[in-house]
Design a protein around this motif. Sequence first.
Motif, PDB file in Angstrom:
ATOM      1  N   TRP A 119      59.847 130.333 -60.942  1.00  0.00           N
ATOM      2  CA  TRP A 119      58.996 129.872 -62.300  1.00  0.00           C
ATOM      3  C   TRP A 119      58.454 128.835 -62.092  1.00  0.00           C
ATOM      4  O   TRP A 119      56.878 128.251 -62.183  1.00  0.00           O
ATOM      5  N   ASN A 120      59.285 127.218 -61.329  1.00  0.00           N
ATOM      6  CA  ASN A 120      58.497 126.288 -61.670  1.00  0.00           C
ATOM      7  C   ASN A 120      57.711 126.046 -60.217  1.00  0.00           C
ATOM      8  O   ASN A 120      57.489 124.764 -60.040  1.00  0.00           O
ATOM      9  N   VAL A 121      57.570 127.102 -59.133  1.00  0.00           N
ATOM     10  CA  VAL A 121      56.619 126.483 -58.137  1.00  0.00           C
ATOM     11  C   VAL A 121      55.511 127.483 -58.223  1.00  0.00           C
ATOM     12  O   VAL A 121      54.659 126.621 -57.976  1.00  0.00           O
ATOM     13  N   HIS A 122      55.536 128.203 -58.698  1.00  0.00           N
ATOM     14  CA  HIS A 122      54.561 128.218 -58.966  1.00  0.00           C
ATOM     15  C   HIS A 122      53.731 127.718 -60.144  1.00  0.00           C
ATOM     16  O   HIS A 122      52.225 127.193 -60.093  1.00  0.00           O
ATOM     17  N   PHE A 123      54.661 127.264 -60.940  1.00  0.00           N
ATOM     18  CA  PHE A 123      54.327 126.200 -62.395  1.00  0.00           C
ATOM     19  C   PHE A 123      53.114 124.668 -61.593  1.00  0.00           C
ATOM     20  O   PHE A 123      51.629 123.944 -62.111  1.00  0.00           O
ATOM     21  N   ASN A 124      54.131 124.055 -60.057  1.00  0.00           N
ATOM     22  CA  ASN A 124      53.154 123.375 -59.586  1.00  0.00           C
ATOM     23  C   ASN A 124      52.314 123.680 -58.797  1.00  0.00           C
ATOM     24  O   ASN A 124      51.556 122.589 -58.894  1.00  0.00           O
TER      25      ASN A 124
END
Length: 359
Positions: A119-124
Amino acid sequence: MILSLLGFILKGILMKIPFAILGLSLIPQRWTNAITKKDIPFFIEQVLRLLVSAAVLFFVIDIMLLDLTAAAFFSSFAIILGLILIIDSRMYMYRASESSSTRRNRRGNEAAKQPKTPWNVHFNSLMGVVLIAAWVIMLFYPLTFAADLHGLAKVDKKKELEEVQDIKTMPLVTVKMADAKGDAAINKIENASYFTEGEYRLTNINDELAYTSPIEMDGFLKAGKAEYTPGYNLISAVSTDKGASTVKGKMLYAPSQYLDHDLERTIRKEYPNKIIHDSYLEPNEDGKPFFVASVGHYLKYRSGPVVDGVVLVNPETGDTKYYPKGKEPKWVDRTFTLETALEYWTYWGKYVHGWKNQS
């Protein structure tokens, strides 16, 4: 001088390294994978990104002399940080997909699920898009407060013509004439080839109009040899018969100086959050020269320059002092610059009916 320049650049870049960390990968999984697999190319990439980010910060802040405000940083770096976040996310997804394909090939093309992106990759990636979108939106933001820009100019409408200025106090010497007289004066000073004339400005000295021009360095290498400029030119604006006189003085800080002796850099060091609108040389009533810088802020975001006061710089010592508008020394002739006044006049005429009906 070359060694001083190299030292200035090296020091500037090293001081920006703590802030250049934002240029590194902000995806923890990339760091975890690289440490586990001892991925040397990844660490080389991060070192290069750190150095490039520090160099960009040095160039924008120390060379372009960016004011250190939140709006300034956003307008200069939001799009860069947004691109870094998006590219970093895409690199992670590409390498994860490539690693998954390699594993499938080793198992004889067995069916396998595509790895799930954290999820944090998408958030970035999303944050990168938001930053770039916000940067683009802010380009058009000044259109939303056109009425405020129009109101910056306090214009008094009059139907009757003003009386003509007393001809005895009107400037009879043009800037072109002053420049020619200044050329002759500079040729008489010692090591004249090291110097050139600065911009001529009209000022009032002891109730008499005169042109003043700082003697400037004629290039980087000559600045290293001369160390300081020998003073300024003073030319009467009301008498065509008088020639230029060079008022001698040691001027270590000037617009044409370099590195730490650059005038704007000297002001920025002491007042990092102020917008520097313009600067010019003006002697006090005793003939002692000072550089007067008009400083202030923007009305909103990066539009609508508002003058808050002036900063006086002693060109011999580099000492600075800020005076709020209305509290300047009496011998300071102008707080507003010609460029600021013209910009206000443009706002007044252009946005008189709002930004939709510009005139």
